[in-house]
Design an enzyme around this catalytic site. Sequence first.
Site, PDB file in Angstrom:
ATOM      1  N   ASP A  52      38.882  49.720 -28.326  1.00  0.00           N
ATOM      2  CA  ASP A  52      37.500  49.559 -28.743  1.00  0.00           C
ATOM      3  C   ASP A  52      37.422  48.461 -29.798  1.00  0.00           C
ATOM      4  O   ASP A  52      37.862  48.648 -30.917  1.00  0.00           O
ATOM      5  CB  ASP A  52      37.013  50.906 -29.306  1.00  0.00           C
ATOM      6  CG  ASP A  52      35.597  50.806 -29.837  1.00  0.00           C
ATOM      7  OD1 ASP A  52      34.972  49.734 -29.682  1.00  0.00           O
ATOM      8  OD2 ASP A  52      35.125  51.811 -30.395  1.00  0.00           O
ATOM      9  N   GLU A 132      55.096  26.498 -44.928  1.00  0.00           N
ATOM     10  CA  GLU A 132      55.951  26.838 -46.080  1.00  0.00           C
ATOM     11  C   GLU A 132      55.236  27.884 -46.921  1.00  0.00           C
ATOM     12  O   GLU A 132      54.627  27.557 -47.936  1.00  0.00           O
ATOM     13  CB  GLU A 132      56.168  25.598 -46.961  1.00  0.00           C
ATOM     14  CG  GLU A 132      56.931  24.482 -46.331  1.00  0.00           C
ATOM     15  CD  GLU A 132      57.089  23.340 -47.343  1.00  0.00           C
ATOM     16  OE1 GLU A 132      57.858  23.497 -48.304  1.00  0.00           O
ATOM     17  OE2 GLU A 132      56.403  22.326 -47.175  1.00  0.00           O
ATOM     18  N   GLU A 134      54.345  30.582 -49.572  1.00  0.00           N
ATOM     19  CA  GLU A 134      54.798  31.030 -50.898  1.00  0.00           C
ATOM     20  C   GLU A 134      54.136  32.379 -51.194  1.00  0.00           C
ATOM     21  O   GLU A 134      53.070  32.681 -50.671  1.00  0.00           O
ATOM     22  CB  GLU A 134      54.385  30.011 -51.966  1.00  0.00           C
ATOM     23  CG  GLU A 134      55.060  28.655 -51.765  1.00  0.00           C
ATOM     24  CD  GLU A 134      54.537  27.566 -52.693  1.00  0.00           C
ATOM     25  OE1 GLU A 134      55.283  26.620 -52.947  1.00  0.00           O
ATOM     26  OE2 GLU A 134      53.378  27.652 -53.141  1.00  0.00           O
ATOM     27  N   GLU A 189      60.293  29.959 -56.549  1.00  0.00           N
ATOM     28  CA  GLU A 189      59.306  28.895 -56.762  1.00  0.00           C
ATOM     29  C   GLU A 189      59.078  28.655 -58.260  1.00  0.00           C
ATOM     30  O   GLU A 189      59.699  29.285 -59.105  1.00  0.00           O
ATOM     31  CB  GLU A 189      58.003  29.227 -56.036  1.00  0.00           C
ATOM     32  CG  GLU A 189      57.762  28.404 -54.768  1.00  0.00           C
ATOM     33  CD  GLU A 189      57.771  26.882 -55.001  1.00  0.00           C
ATOM     34  OE1 GLU A 189      57.574  26.434 -56.148  1.00  0.00           O
ATOM     35  OE2 GLU A 189      57.996  26.149 -54.023  1.00  0.00           O
ATOM     36  N   GLU A 196      59.566  31.264 -52.166  1.00  0.00           N
ATOM     37  CA  GLU A 196      59.224  30.579 -50.921  1.00  0.00           C
ATOM     38  C   GLU A 196      60.377  30.756 -49.951  1.00  0.00           C
ATOM     39  O   GLU A 196      61.542  30.666 -50.328  1.00  0.00           O
ATOM     40  CB  GLU A 196      58.991  29.086 -51.187  1.00  0.00           C
ATOM     41  CG  GLU A 196      58.781  28.270 -49.910  1.00  0.00           C
ATOM     42  CD  GLU A 196      58.448  26.799 -50.180  1.00  0.00           C
ATOM     43  OE1 GLU A 196      57.711  26.513 -51.149  1.00  0.00           O
ATOM     44  OE2 GLU A 196      58.927  25.955 -49.412  1.00  0.00           O
ATOM     45  N   HIS A 245      51.861  25.061 -47.367  1.00  0.00           N
ATOM     46  CA  HIS A 245      51.910  23.696 -46.836  1.00  0.00           C
ATOM     47  C   HIS A 245      52.219  23.783 -45.346  1.00  0.00           C
ATOM     48  O   HIS A 245      53.072  24.586 -44.944  1.00  0.00           O
ATOM     49  CB  HIS A 245      53.017  22.890 -47.510  1.00  0.00           C
ATOM     50  CG  HIS A 245      52.877  22.818 -48.995  1.00  0.00           C
ATOM     51  ND1 HIS A 245      53.871  22.378 -49.822  1.00  0.00           N
ATOM     52  CD2 HIS A 245      51.835  23.144 -49.805  1.00  0.00           C
ATOM     53  CE1 HIS A 245      53.458  22.429 -51.071  1.00  0.00           C
ATOM     54  NE2 HIS A 245      52.234  22.895 -51.093  1.00  0.00           N
ATOM     55  N   ARG A 317      53.019  14.460 -55.011  1.00  0.00           N
ATOM     56  CA  ARG A 317      52.577  15.746 -54.505  1.00  0.00           C
ATOM     57  C   ARG A 317      51.191  16.136 -55.003  1.00  0.00           C
ATOM     58  O   ARG A 317      50.798  17.288 -54.901  1.00  0.00           O
ATOM     59  CB  ARG A 317      53.610  16.815 -54.885  1.00  0.00           C
ATOM     60  CG  ARG A 317      54.900  16.634 -54.115  1.00  0.00           C
ATOM     61  CD  ARG A 317      56.078  17.302 -54.803  1.00  0.00           C
ATOM     62  NE  ARG A 317      57.325  16.821 -54.207  1.00  0.00           N
ATOM     63  CZ  ARG A 317      57.986  17.454 -53.249  1.00  0.00           C
ATOM     64  NH1 ARG A 317      57.553  18.583 -52.785  1.00  0.00           N
ATOM     65  NH2 ARG A 317      59.097  16.945 -52.767  1.00  0.00           N
ATOM     66  N   GLU A 335      52.539  16.460 -43.742  1.00  0.00           N
ATOM     67  CA  GLU A 335      52.446  17.757 -44.405  1.00  0.00           C
ATOM     68  C   GLU A 335      51.064  17.895 -45.028  1.00  0.00           C
ATOM     69  O   GLU A 335      50.711  17.119 -45.925  1.00  0.00           O
ATOM     70  CB  GLU A 335      53.514  17.863 -45.507  1.00  0.00           C
ATOM     71  CG  GLU A 335      53.433  19.145 -46.324  1.00  0.00           C
ATOM     72  CD  GLU A 335      54.342  19.141 -47.562  1.00  0.00           C
ATOM     73  OE1 GLU A 335      54.470  18.089 -48.230  1.00  0.00           O
ATOM     74  OE2 GLU A 335      54.922  20.200 -47.863  1.00  0.00           O
ATOM     75  N   ARG A 337      48.847  19.846 -47.486  1.00  0.00           N
ATOM     76  CA  ARG A 337      49.228  20.684 -48.625  1.00  0.00           C
ATOM     77  C   ARG A 337      48.139  21.646 -49.092  1.00  0.00           C
ATOM     78  O   ARG A 337      48.338  22.427 -50.007  1.00  0.00           O
ATOM     79  CB  ARG A 337      49.673  19.789 -49.787  1.00  0.00           C
ATOM     80  CG  ARG A 337      50.921  18.979 -49.440  1.00  0.00           C
ATOM     81  CD  ARG A 337      51.287  17.997 -50.529  1.00  0.00           C
ATOM     82  NE  ARG A 337      51.541  18.625 -51.820  1.00  0.00           N
ATOM     83  CZ  ARG A 337      52.692  19.202 -52.148  1.00  0.00           C
ATOM     84  NH1 ARG A 337      53.696  19.199 -51.306  1.00  0.00           N
ATOM     85  NH2 ARG A 337      52.834  19.755 -53.338  1.00  0.00           N
TER      86      ARG A 337
HETATM   87  N1  GLN Z   1      52.728  26.242 -55.397  1.00  0.00           N
HETATM   88  C1  GLN Z   1      52.267  24.910 -55.067  1.00  0.00           C
HETATM   89  C2  GLN Z   1      50.959  24.991 -54.259  1.00  0.00           C
HETATM   90  O1  GLN Z   1      50.128  25.704 -54.648  1.00  0.00           O
HETATM   91  C3  GLN Z   1      53.328  24.119 -54.330  1.00  0.00           C
HETATM   92  C4  GLN Z   1      54.600  23.959 -55.090  1.00  0.00           C
HETATM   93  C5  GLN Z   1      55.685  23.293 -54.300  1.00  0.00           C
HETATM   94  O2  GLN Z   1      56.048  23.737 -53.232  1.00  0.00           O
HETATM   95  N2  GLN Z   1      56.208  22.198 -54.759  1.00  0.00           N
HETATM   96  O3  GLN Z   1      50.742  24.344 -53.280  1.00  0.00           O
HETATM   97 MG    MG Z   2      58.689  23.840 -49.901  1.00  0.00          MG
HETATM   98 MG    MG Z   3      56.799  25.401 -52.403  1.00  0.00          MG
HETATM   99 MG    MG Z   4      55.968  21.399 -49.143  1.00  0.00          MG
END
Ligand code: GLN
Ligand code: MG
Ligand code: MG
Ligand code: MG
Length: 446
Positions: A52, A132, A134, A189, A196, A245, A317, A335, A337
């Site tokens: 259902d 990836e 976390e 991390e 991670e 990511h 980054r 990637e 992010r």
């Molecule tokens: N924690 C970070 C984010 O919020 C990423 C950190 C990392 O993997 N270098 O995306």
């Molecule tokens: Mg990573």
């Molecule tokens: Mg990371």
């Molecule tokens: Mg990454």
Amino acid sequence: ITEAEQAVLDEIEDNDISFLRLQFTDILGTVKNVSVPARQAEKAFSEGIYFDGSSIEGFVRIQESDMRLVPDPDTFAILPWRRKEDGASARMICDVYNTSTGEPFEGDPRYVLKQALDRAHEMGYTVNAAPEPEFFLFEEDEEGRATTETNDAGGYFDLAPKDLASDVRRDIIYGLEDMGFEVEASHHEVAQGQHEINFTYDDALTTADNVGTFRTVVRAIAAQHDYHATFMPKPIPKINGSGMHTHISLFTEDGENAFHDESDEFNLSETAHSFLAGVLEHAPAITAVANPTVNSYKRLVPGYEAPVYVAWSDRNRSALIRKPAARVPAASRIELRSPDPSCNPYLAIAVMIHAGLDGIEQGLEAPDPVRENIYEFDEQKREEYGIETLPSNLGAAVDALEEDEAIYEALGDHVAPKFVEAKRQEFEEYLVDVSEWELDRYLETF
Ligand code: GLN
Ligand code: MG
Ligand code: MG
Ligand code: MG
């Protein structure tokens, strides 16, 4: 019965499986399951299992509540945390069908992703993806409820004894391996209590399935150690949040990486540049899907390695898209992010694919990469570089999703309006709430 289905029936026999959990995902990304006795497996393959759907978030209206689950034999896995004595259990991930039409159910997120993969296929591509994820491991209180306490003072890549949770992480990895994951790396991390675990890339559908399984395994095994694992994006203010990511690449039918070009400065093909440009163009709308909670936007702020600005980079980054170094041509990828682990992985990967394919179809050209730390730019400098900002809250992201026809339509006629409705309601509830922060700030001042 197919060969793959027969193989599952044999496994059930050989491993004394008594129960089968048939899993699927609702629009919000929560894994649901129906448990059936294992002897029902053959019937599940041939006829499906009826359920259902009216009580599942966003699935159907009451008057069309009967749904049919058909298990995908490729997703068979024995659940490692159910001990043999209580009868071993296995799971399979299912596709959802409409009982009245016999067609795939449009509200099934797995189907939404399959549609995106069909579009890629028509353009001559298969899609690979790797997340990836976390997460935080928090202690439980005496009643077994989650706290935001961590007894661990570890940081990025720290080892035990600072990293007290490494035992838990090791057991999580064993659990994942038992479920068929190929774990590549795991590390502590940046934040205290944050971890991670990376697993190998796969075709996009398998990867989306894997994310759901990953979250289930991590939570189940953490709980065995009296920890609460959370994928909430930003559980603690002023330290790093948890991202997911997502790496993505297109391959041609003959197995070549369509993103790789030796002669390009970044080793990215024209196809990859256009894909990347498409993702940048649709970034605000993608955000609603990849960052679907009120809390997601507490993570997308400057200074914590999470993206805020719509730009790409081959180095830093702070950008939304990064081009990771690739040792072999097959590893050329981009990637994204922004996604966080509270997203529905099927929908998030689907909108990324549609955005990128749209970029290829339109022949979009990627802007120049930004190699400086964008967090340090002021507004004027961002304007000079033509850098836009991601939506700063869930309401703005949902607006962007509604305004972006290509991405809205990518979700399909069923999911798009339901998703928007659910998220608007969530945001409105948040807006009328009075938070701890407000009480601290105003209660005694006024
Ligand atoms: N924690 C970070 C984010 O919020 C990423 C950190 C990392 O993997 N270098 O995306
Ligand atoms: Mg990573
Ligand atoms: Mg990371
Ligand atoms: Mg990454």
